[in-house]
Scaffold this active site. Structure first.
Site, short mmCIF file in Angstrom:
data_model
loop_
_atom_site.label_atom_id
_atom_site.label_comp_id
_atom_site.label_asym_id
_atom_site.label_seq_id
_atom_site.Cartn_x
_atom_site.Cartn_y
_atom_site.Cartn_z
N TYR A 78 -1.45 -0.84 10.72
CA TYR A 78 -1.79 -1.19 9.33
C TYR A 78 -0.62 -0.80 8.42
CZ TYR A 78 -3.69 -1.26 4.66
OH TYR A 78 -3.85 -1.51 3.31
N SER A 123 0.86 -1.20 0.00
CA SER A 123 0.00 0.00 0.00
C SER A 123 0.88 1.24 0.00
CB SER A 123 -0.86 0.00 1.27
OG SER A 123 -1.45 1.26 1.48
P1 NAP Z 1 -11.74 -5.80 0.68
O1 NAP Z 1 -12.72 -5.44 -0.38
O2 NAP Z 1 -12.14 -5.60 2.10
O3 NAP Z 1 -11.25 -7.32 0.47
C1 NAP Z 1 -10.40 -7.93 1.41
C2 NAP Z 1 -10.34 -9.43 1.14
O4 NAP Z 1 -9.46 -10.03 2.13
C3 NAP Z 1 -11.68 -10.11 1.25
O5 NAP Z 1 -11.84 -11.02 0.18
C4 NAP Z 1 -11.58 -10.88 2.57
O6 NAP Z 1 -12.31 -12.09 2.48
C5 NAP Z 1 -10.09 -11.19 2.64
N1 NAP Z 1 -9.68 -11.48 4.01
C6 NAP Z 1 -9.61 -10.63 5.07
N2 NAP Z 1 -9.29 -11.31 6.19
C7 NAP Z 1 -9.17 -12.62 5.82
C8 NAP Z 1 -8.88 -13.81 6.54
N3 NAP Z 1 -8.64 -13.81 7.87
N4 NAP Z 1 -8.85 -14.98 5.85
C9 NAP Z 1 -9.08 -15.01 4.52
N5 NAP Z 1 -9.36 -13.91 3.79
C10 NAP Z 1 -9.41 -12.73 4.44
O7 NAP Z 1 -10.39 -4.96 0.51
P2 NAP Z 1 -9.47 -4.62 -0.78
O8 NAP Z 1 -9.41 -3.16 -0.90
O9 NAP Z 1 -9.84 -5.44 -1.94
O10 NAP Z 1 -8.06 -5.08 -0.17
C11 NAP Z 1 -7.26 -6.09 -0.77
C12 NAP Z 1 -5.80 -5.81 -0.39
O11 NAP Z 1 -5.40 -4.56 -0.95
C13 NAP Z 1 -5.55 -5.72 1.11
O12 NAP Z 1 -4.34 -6.38 1.43
C14 NAP Z 1 -5.41 -4.21 1.36
O13 NAP Z 1 -4.58 -3.93 2.47
C15 NAP Z 1 -4.78 -3.78 0.05
N6 NAP Z 1 -4.95 -2.34 -0.27
C16 NAP Z 1 -6.20 -1.81 -0.41
C17 NAP Z 1 -6.33 -0.45 -0.68
C18 NAP Z 1 -7.68 0.23 -0.84
O14 NAP Z 1 -7.71 1.49 -0.88
N7 NAP Z 1 -8.77 -0.50 -0.95
C19 NAP Z 1 -5.19 0.35 -0.83
C20 NAP Z 1 -3.93 -0.24 -0.68
C21 NAP Z 1 -3.82 -1.59 -0.42
P3 NAP Z 1 -13.27 -12.69 3.63
O15 NAP Z 1 -13.73 -11.55 4.49
O16 NAP Z 1 -14.37 -13.37 2.87
O17 NAP Z 1 -12.39 -13.66 4.33
#
Ligand code: NAP
Length: 244
Positions: A144, A131
């Site tokens: 985080y 990130s």
């Molecule tokens: P999201 O829509 O909340 O998706 C997160 C995913 O992680 C979900 O599929 C969730 O699945 C899974 N997850 C969370 N805890 C888990 C666990 N204990 N076991 C298995 N799966 C788990 O968020 P996103 O934005 O797509 O984020 C994806 C990645 O991108 C993350 O690593 C986040 O830090 C990174 N990121 C996001 C942003 C942003 O602005 N959105 C920016 C920079 C980086 P379940 O809940 O079904 O398990």
């Protein structure tokens, strides 16, 4: 066609990756906790595995039971992750901190360790979701941001260890992507809607297309780290506190 395993495939960036890679002809292993959402993704090309990535026994059993042609993972996309809370460190919940470390760091390391020998044998690749929080401090980022700095540095150090194996490793470092991320972080859909309103944030599909691009570059080319932001997000400079 190659096989990719995507963690966190039930929402956001991970779910968009499942679609993008499956449409590009890859075999996809889609993982996450919410089995109903995974079931909706399953197809001839998409094999689903429901488990909590922090659960060592469940994770190991799921990976051990993969059928052909999904068993031979060429690309691991370490995407599962979360932020919990925006409180300053001195008010933050230790339980939230532990959940973020267990998910974003410990589980990511464990699944990488499990799949790495096969990825080396197949001269495959790993793409880790870090990130911008790894690179720029912000109030409330605390643990985080620390986990994402770990992910970035782990990615670069993996490259050093994998020197000469042909394995590629990339740290993807996005800014604001509208997914379920902020709803999970704040517990409020309204807070998420407010954050992204008028920003024209990046979409999960933007990031998935970038990952597919990284994954399909010529084999001699490694993107080490790639930072992306929406045009409407940038920086504000240092905060200076003055007495009195
Ligand atoms: P999201 O829509 O909340 O998706 C997160 C995913 O992680 C979900 O599929 C969730 O699945 C899974 N997850 C969370 N805890 C888990 C666990 N204990 N076991 C298995 N799966 C788990 O968020 P996103 O934005 O797509 O984020 C994806 C990645 O991108 C993350 O690593 C986040 O830090 C990174 N990121 C996001 C942003 C942003 O602005 N959105 C920016 C920079 C980086 P379940 O809940 O079904 O398990």
């Amino acid at each position: 066609m190659p096989t990719v395993l995507v963690t966190g495939a039930t929402a956001g960036i991970g779910r968009a990756c499942v679609t993008a890679f499956a449409e590009a002809g890859w075999h996809v292993v889609a993982t996450g906790r919410r089995a109903d959402r995974l079931a909706a993704l399953a197809s001839e090309r998409v094999h689903t595995l429901a488990f909590d990535i922090r659960d060592d026994a469940a994770r190991e059993a799921a990976l051990a039971g993969l059928p052909a042609p999904f068993a031979d993972i060429d690309l691991l996309i370490n995407n599962a992750g979360l932020a919990l809370g925006l409180e300053p460190a001195q008010q933050a919940s230790l339980a939230n901190w532990r959940t973020m470390i267990d998910t974003n760091v410990t589980a990511l390391v464990a699944i990488t360790h499990a799949l790495l020998p096969g990825i080396v044998a197949r001269k495959g690749a790993i793409i880790n979701l870090s990130s911008v929080a790894a690179n720029y401090p912000y109030p409330g980022g605390n643990v985080y941001a620390g986990t994402k700095a770990f992910v970035r540095q782990f990615s670069l150090d993996l490259r050093a260890d994998l020197h000469g194996t042909g394995v590629r490793v990339t740290s993807i470092e996005p800014g604001m992507v509208e997914t379920e991320f902020t709803t999970v972080r704040t517990g409020s859909q309204a807070a998420s809607d407010t954050l992204y309103k008028g920003v024209d944030p990046m979409t999960a599909e933007d990031i998935a297309a970038t990952l597919l691009w990284v994954a399909t570059l010529p084999a001699h080319l490694n993107i080490n780290a790639l930072e992306l932001m929406p045009v409407n997000q940038s920086w504000q400079g240092f905060a200076v506190h003055r007495a009195g």
